[in-house]
Design a protein around this motif. Structure first.
Motif, mmCIF file in Angstrom:
data_model
loop_
_atom_site.group_PDB
_atom_site.id
_atom_site.type_symbol
_atom_site.label_atom_id
_atom_site.label_comp_id
_atom_site.label_asym_id
_atom_site.label_seq_id
_atom_site.Cartn_x
_atom_site.Cartn_y
_atom_site.Cartn_z
ATOM 1 N N VAL A 14 40.350 28.672 -59.155
ATOM 2 C CA VAL A 14 41.179 27.516 -59.488
ATOM 3 C C VAL A 14 40.532 26.232 -58.973
ATOM 4 O O VAL A 14 40.000 26.207 -57.861
ATOM 5 C CB VAL A 14 42.585 27.664 -58.853
ATOM 6 N N VAL A 15 40.608 25.184 -59.781
ATOM 7 C CA VAL A 15 40.251 23.831 -59.363
ATOM 8 C C VAL A 15 41.515 22.990 -59.417
ATOM 9 O O VAL A 15 42.292 23.081 -60.371
ATOM 10 C CB VAL A 15 39.153 23.220 -60.274
ATOM 11 N N LEU A 16 41.736 22.173 -58.385
ATOM 12 C CA LEU A 16 42.884 21.272 -58.319
ATOM 13 C C LEU A 16 42.416 19.845 -58.573
ATOM 14 O O LEU A 16 41.443 19.393 -57.962
ATOM 15 C CB LEU A 16 43.531 21.341 -56.939
ATOM 16 N N ILE A 17 43.112 19.138 -59.476
ATOM 17 C CA ILE A 17 42.799 17.733 -59.752
ATOM 18 C C ILE A 17 44.083 16.932 -59.599
ATOM 19 O O ILE A 17 45.010 17.053 -60.416
ATOM 20 C CB ILE A 17 42.219 17.534 -61.163
ATOM 21 N N VAL A 40 38.446 26.929 -55.680
ATOM 22 C CA VAL A 40 37.003 26.723 -55.553
ATOM 23 C C VAL A 40 36.619 25.252 -55.513
ATOM 24 O O VAL A 40 35.438 24.927 -55.369
ATOM 25 C CB VAL A 40 36.234 27.448 -56.681
ATOM 26 N N GLY A 41 37.610 24.373 -55.626
ATOM 27 C CA GLY A 41 37.314 22.959 -55.527
ATOM 28 C C GLY A 41 38.529 22.097 -55.755
ATOM 29 O O GLY A 41 39.522 22.530 -56.335
ATOM 30 N N GLU A 42 38.432 20.863 -55.256
ATOM 31 C CA GLU A 42 39.498 19.879 -55.400
ATOM 32 C C GLU A 42 38.875 18.543 -55.768
ATOM 33 O O GLU A 42 37.801 18.201 -55.279
ATOM 34 C CB GLU A 42 40.265 19.710 -54.086
ATOM 35 N N ASP A 48 35.825 12.997 -61.405
ATOM 36 C CA ASP A 48 35.355 13.981 -60.426
ATOM 37 C C ASP A 48 35.817 15.383 -60.811
ATOM 38 O O ASP A 48 35.086 16.354 -60.635
ATOM 39 C CB ASP A 48 35.854 13.645 -59.012
ATOM 40 N N GLY A 49 37.029 15.467 -61.337
ATOM 41 C CA GLY A 49 37.561 16.764 -61.746
ATOM 42 C C GLY A 49 36.763 17.394 -62.872
ATOM 43 O O GLY A 49 36.446 18.584 -62.834
ATOM 44 N N LEU A 50 36.418 16.600 -63.876
ATOM 45 C CA LEU A 50 35.620 17.125 -64.986
ATOM 46 C C LEU A 50 34.245 17.588 -64.505
ATOM 47 O O LEU A 50 33.746 18.629 -64.946
ATOM 48 C CB LEU A 50 35.475 16.070 -66.084
ATOM 49 N N ASN A 51 33.640 16.810 -63.615
ATOM 50 C CA ASN A 51 32.344 17.208 -63.062
ATOM 51 C C ASN A 51 32.467 18.503 -62.255
ATOM 52 O O ASN A 51 31.595 19.380 -62.333
ATOM 53 C CB ASN A 51 31.764 16.095 -62.191
ATOM 54 N N LEU A 52 33.549 18.637 -61.499
ATOM 55 C CA LEU A 52 33.767 19.835 -60.697
ATOM 56 C C LEU A 52 33.985 21.058 -61.577
ATOM 57 O O LEU A 52 33.454 22.138 -61.306
ATOM 58 C CB LEU A 52 34.965 19.612 -59.765
ATOM 59 N N VAL A 53 34.742 20.885 -62.647
ATOM 60 C CA VAL A 53 34.967 22.002 -63.574
ATOM 61 C C VAL A 53 33.658 22.439 -64.212
ATOM 62 O O VAL A 53 33.390 23.639 -64.339
ATOM 63 C CB VAL A 53 36.023 21.621 -64.641
ATOM 64 N N ALA A 54 32.823 21.481 -64.591
ATOM 65 C CA ALA A 54 31.519 21.821 -65.179
ATOM 66 C C ALA A 54 30.668 22.602 -64.187
ATOM 67 O O ALA A 54 29.960 23.544 -64.571
ATOM 68 C CB ALA A 54 30.802 20.557 -65.629
ATOM 69 N N ALA A 55 30.737 22.240 -62.913
ATOM 70 C CA ALA A 55 29.914 22.904 -61.892
ATOM 71 C C ALA A 55 30.478 24.267 -61.490
ATOM 72 O O ALA A 55 29.720 25.225 -61.328
ATOM 73 C CB ALA A 55 29.805 22.010 -60.656
ATOM 74 N N LEU A 78 39.734 16.462 -72.735
ATOM 75 C CA LEU A 78 38.281 16.596 -72.579
ATOM 76 C C LEU A 78 37.899 17.983 -72.067
ATOM 77 O O LEU A 78 36.901 18.556 -72.505
ATOM 78 C CB LEU A 78 37.759 15.518 -71.629
ATOM 79 N N MET A 79 38.694 18.514 -71.162
ATOM 80 C CA MET A 79 38.399 19.838 -70.608
ATOM 81 C C MET A 79 38.502 20.913 -71.697
ATOM 82 O O MET A 79 37.666 21.813 -71.769
ATOM 83 C CB MET A 79 39.353 20.148 -69.462
#
Length: 97
Positions: A14-17, A40-42, A48-55, A78-79
């Motif tokens: 999960v990523v939190l934005i 796995v990230g916030e 920043d969220g889109l970049n984190l999801v890509a990574a 976009l996601m």
């Protein structure tokens, strides 16, 4: 021979934005109590969220609707275009009637 009990349960990543650090902290704490979920990230904003999801390529993204810059609606659109396998959960609150 491997049995069902020997296999580890799949972990949902999960990523939190959310622009609220308190909300991110609270949701992360609730999810951390689940053995089959890993945050796995916030991120504090949509870019920043889109970049984190890509990574990170998580299974699920929890996103707030009202954020500075890109709104949660824009981030979700976009996601879904860029990462169609990622599931989105919108978690938000508004004051008023």
């Amino acid at each position: 021979m491997t049995t069902d009990q020997d296999r580890a349960a799949p972990v949902i990543t999960v990523v939190l934005i959310d622009d609220s650090a308190v909300t991110r902290l609270g949701v992360a704490a609730l999810l951390a109590a689940q053995s089959d979920i890993s945050v796995v990230g916030e991120a504090r904003d949509g870019i920043d969220g889109l970049n984190l999801v890509a990574a990170q390529k998580p299974d699920v993204v929890v996103v707030d609707l009202k954020m500075p810059g890109l709104s949660g609606v824009d981030v979700t659109r976009l996601m879904c275009e860029r990462h169609p396998s990622v599931r989105v959960l919108i978690l938000t609150s508004y004051e008023g009637e």
